[in-house]
Write a protein that holds these residues in place. Structure first.
Motif, PDB file in Angstrom:
ATOM      1  N   UNK A  42       0.843  -1.205   0.000  1.00 37.15           N
ATOM      2  CA  UNK A  42       0.000   0.000   0.000  1.00 37.15           C
ATOM      3  C   UNK A  42       0.874   1.250   0.000  1.00 37.15           C
ATOM      4  N   UNK A  43       1.881   1.271   0.895  1.00 32.54           N
ATOM      5  CA  UNK A  43       2.744   2.452   0.991  1.00 32.54           C
ATOM      6  C   UNK A  43       3.459   2.708  -0.331  1.00 32.54           C
ATOM      7  N   UNK A  44       3.914   1.621  -0.980  1.00 24.06           N
ATOM      8  CA  UNK A  44       4.659   1.796  -2.226  1.00 24.06           C
ATOM      9  C   UNK A  44       3.772   2.388  -3.313  1.00 24.06           C
ATOM     10  N   UNK A  45       2.572   1.810  -3.485  1.00 23.80           N
ATOM     11  CA  UNK A  45       1.675   2.345  -4.509  1.00 23.80           C
ATOM     12  C   UNK A  45       1.314   3.791  -4.183  1.00 23.80           C
ATOM     13  N   UNK A  46       1.125   4.053  -2.885  1.00 24.61           N
ATOM     14  CA  UNK A  46       0.668   5.377  -2.479  1.00 24.61           C
ATOM     15  C   UNK A  46       1.743   6.435  -2.676  1.00 24.61           C
ATOM     16  N   UNK A  47       2.995   6.022  -2.816  1.00 16.54           N
ATOM     17  CA  UNK A  47       4.078   6.992  -2.956  1.00 16.54           C
ATOM     18  C   UNK A  47       4.043   7.696  -4.307  1.00 16.54           C
ATOM     19  N   UNK A  69       8.575  13.688  -1.071  1.00  8.37           N
ATOM     20  CA  UNK A  69       7.190  13.629  -1.524  1.00  8.37           C
ATOM     21  C   UNK A  69       6.611  12.232  -1.336  1.00  8.37           C
ATOM     22  N   UNK A  70       7.400  11.216  -1.734  1.00 11.89           N
ATOM     23  CA  UNK A  70       6.922   9.844  -1.639  1.00 11.89           C
ATOM     24  C   UNK A  70       6.655   9.469  -0.189  1.00 11.89           C
ATOM     25  N   UNK A  71       7.574   9.870   0.706  1.00 11.87           N
ATOM     26  CA  UNK A  71       7.396   9.515   2.115  1.00 11.87           C
ATOM     27  C   UNK A  71       6.164  10.195   2.679  1.00 11.87           C
ATOM     28  N   UNK A  72       5.939  11.477   2.309  1.00  7.21           N
ATOM     29  CA  UNK A  72       4.764  12.191   2.812  1.00  7.21           C
ATOM     30  C   UNK A  72       3.490  11.500   2.351  1.00  7.21           C
ATOM     31  N   UNK A  73       3.446  11.153   1.051  1.00  5.80           N
ATOM     32  CA  UNK A  73       2.242  10.508   0.519  1.00  5.80           C
ATOM     33  C   UNK A  73       2.025   9.148   1.188  1.00  5.80           C
ATOM     34  N   UNK A  74       3.116   8.402   1.397  1.00  7.22           N
ATOM     35  CA  UNK A  74       2.982   7.071   1.991  1.00  7.22           C
ATOM     36  C   UNK A  74       2.463   7.168   3.421  1.00  7.22           C
ATOM     37  N   UNK A  75       2.969   8.139   4.171  1.00  2.60           N
ATOM     38  CA  UNK A  75       2.490   8.288   5.555  1.00  2.60           C
ATOM     39  C   UNK A  75       1.027   8.721   5.574  1.00  2.60           C
ATOM     40  N   UNK A  76       0.642   9.610   4.625  1.00  2.00           N
ATOM     41  CA  UNK A  76      -0.766  10.005   4.538  1.00  2.00           C
ATOM     42  C   UNK A  76      -1.627   8.778   4.263  1.00  2.00           C
TER      43      UNK A  76
END
Lengths: 322, 290
Positions: A42-47, A69-76
């Motif tokens: 999930x985190x990977x796709x969300x990045x 950016x990727x880390x922010x999106x993954x945490x969201x």
């Protein structure tokens, strides 16, 4: 294999893939034990949308910005998954599916916007879908090396705590550990390894580097410390195999090959793992059967006079009654 | 005209997925849908390499076969002692990687590119039309999806009671003599079929959005299976229409916009559902506190 080491570029790629696999393998152990393997996916796709937004805002292709950016999106995405499964009757698996596909869809929309839009040098952004280890440079290897080192250090220092929250978080809470903080720390570690892996393996498959080596390592040992190290080693070996094979054959993407190498290690573990492996189970079963038969034979051998005596007895009784 | 065909294709994809997704959600197998939609890729690639065409029955069969292989492998590793989430993760990533490698190795020989596999090219559906005896019968994708939808509707309506019971209470179903495993595999077969007939238009990964999001929204709006199926299909169709409009306005991926539209509808249901929404729950809690 060895002439590859003479080419400095390939050497960096090989180093980077090994470090990446190692870091993923170590962190993956804890997500496996916490039954959160698919969270990495999930985190990977969300990045993906995070990477696109970072590019749209800055207009430059800077790996550092992409990682942020990727880390922010993954945490969201992780926070949203939590919100949906805690605050409604949607089950956690469905919540993960919803967040994964919506974030990925947003990423695809942004990606096509960027491709059709007036963003000058957008080419290469879609490389994040399947990764491009071939574009790895010395700087990336330093980042990956730093991450892998940091991961190992944190996992080493917090080993006892992570062990506790992986096996029995309620007990940990009872002992006075800050379990929620530790859970967030683990989530952050997963986010970091997944996000750093995206560049090499791509958003679609990077989760495999997190999941597969740890499942394979589980077949060999019952001790967490050994499992963590083994999982890291399996990850490193898959990364090396991916980099090596894809450098030899044209058009082969490194990411999928690394994933297949990890799957190969997993299959070997399923076959040959001690205790849990198929082969040792077969041997155990055969051994048990042999033991049982020899026990029965021994019993029959010891019981032979007894049965004779037994058959003689009723005859005697019959004789007596007659 | 092209807009009509695109929306029709999207609506057909959404309907196929929305119906099957309801059962997946109820069985807590949402992520198996995700796994199947990834795992059909090698089947598509192999069928494509062997037959050389994009619209063959081979592709449907190949993909369905790999869907079954994935489900079978997941079950096998799970019964062998691997945790179910890890078992899903190992199997689908491995199969997807095989598919990517097969496609990359033969990239020169076949026109099946990875972008299309990932997020589809629904905008092209109208270019490949079905012609019988010189008469133009409309896009092939529409026929394929229509056929899939008919099969799904037939199977589900014929065995509605059985599917319902095996989803809600498999133990009771087994006790009543319903072959639970058979219906499990039948559902998985239908999901594979829906994945492969949709993959060309919405891509392997976005299929899962349409499989999970509309049924999840419907699940928040009703407590009955019948209405859930209807609402789910309605949400799917509305998202394909709204998604197309948004894609035209934004000049972006149509399939991506469709899934985003479904996400917006889900968010609305999550917040505003009269019974299970966030606001309703909060109001109920404050009333209980008062």
């Amino acid at each position: 294999m060895w002439e590859m080491l003479n080419d400095p570029n390939l050497r960096w790629i090989l180093m980077g893939s090994i470090l990446l696999g190692f870091g993923n393998g170590i962190v993956g152990t804890f997500s496996y034990l916490r039954k959160e393997s698919l969270l990495g996916d999930v985190l990977a796709h969300a990045a993906l949308p995070g990477i696109c937004i970072a590019f749209m805002l800055s207009g430059v292709k800077s790996v550092g910005l992409f990682l942020v950016g990727a880390a922010a999106a993954a945490l969201a995405a992780a926070a949203l998954t939590n919100l949906i499964s805690r605050r409604s009757r949607i089950k956690p698996d469905a919540a993960m599916g919803i967040v994964l596909s919506v974030f990925f869809a947003i990423g695809i929309v942004l990606l096509t916007r960027i491709q059709h839009g007036s963003y000058g040098n957008q080419s290469g952004l879609d490389k994040f879908l399947f990764g491009q280890a071939a574009s790895m440079t010395m700087g990336d290897v330093y980042v990956l090396g730093g991450t892998a080192l940091g991961m190992s250090l944190i996992c080493g220092l917090l080993f006892k705590e992570f062990k506790l929250v992986s096996f029995d978080p309620a007990f940990g809470r009872g002992l006075g550990f800050k379990v929620t903080a530790l859970e967030y720390a683990l989530l952050t570690l997963v986010t970091v390894v997944v996000v750093t892996g995206i560049q090499a393996v791509g958003v679609v498959l990077v989760a495999a580097l997190l999941i597969t080596p740890s499942v394979a390592a589980r077949y060999w040992t019952d001790r967490l410390a050994a499992m963590t190290v083994l999982s890291g080693a399996f990850g490193a070996a898959s990364g090396a195999a991916g980099a090596w094979i894809s450098s030899g054959v044209n058009q082969l993407p490194t990411g999928p090959i690394s994933v297949l190498a990890a799957t190969g290690l997993f299959l070997l573990s399923v076959l040959f793992g001690p205790k849990r492996g198929i082969l040792s189970k077969l041997l155990l079963r055969r051994q048990a059967k042999r033991d049982w038969i020899s026990k029965q034979l021994a019993k029959a051998g010891a019981g032979a006079p007894a049965t004779q005596a037994g058959t003689a007895n009723p005859a005697g009784e019959r004789g007596a009654s007659l | 005209m092209s807009g009509f065909w695109i929306v029709l294709t999207g609506a057909l994809v959404a309907s196929c997925c929305a119906i099957l997704g309801c059962f997946l959600i109820l069985r807590r197998m949402a992520l198996i849908g995700d796994a199947i939609s990834h795992a059909v890729l090698p089947g598509i690639a192999i069928a494509f390499l062997m037959s050389g065409t994009r619209d063959s029955i081979f592709m449907l069969l190949g993909a369905a076969a790999f869907g079954f292989i994935a489900v079978f492998l997941i079950e096998m590793f799970r019964s062998g002692g691997v945790q179910s989430d890890a078992s899903i993760g190992v199997v689908f990533t491995a199969l997807f990687a095989v598919g990517v490698v097969l496609i990359s190795l033969n990239a020169r020989n076949i026109d099946l590119d990875l972008d299309c596999v990932l997020f589809g090219e629904i905008a092209y559906v109208q270019w490949s039309t079905l012609e019988i005896g010189g008469a133009d019968l409309g896009p092939k994708a529409v026929w394929l999806l229509g056929f899939t939808l008919v099969v799904i509707l037939l199977v589900i309506s014929l065995f509605y009671k059985q599917f319902k019971l095996t989803s809600f209470d498999p133990a009771l179903a087994a006790a009543l003599g319903i072959p639970v495993a058979l219906f499990h595999y039948a559902l998985m077969g239908l999901v594979s079929m829906a994945s492969v007939s949709s993959f060309e238009s919405v891509g392997a990964i976005l299929v899962v959005g349409l499989l999970i999001i509309p049924p999840a929204a419907a699940y928040l709006l009703t407590d009955r299976l019948g209405p859930m199926l209807v609402i789910s299909v309605a949400v799917g169709i509305v998202s394909s229409i709204a998604g197309y409009a948004a894609a035209v306005a934004l000049d972006a991926s149509i399939a991506g916009c469709m899934v985003c539209a479904a996400g917006v509808l889900f968010a609305a249901a999550f917040l505003l559902s009269p019974k299970h929404g966030l606001l309703a729950l909060r109001r109920a809690r404050s009333r209980a506190a008062a």
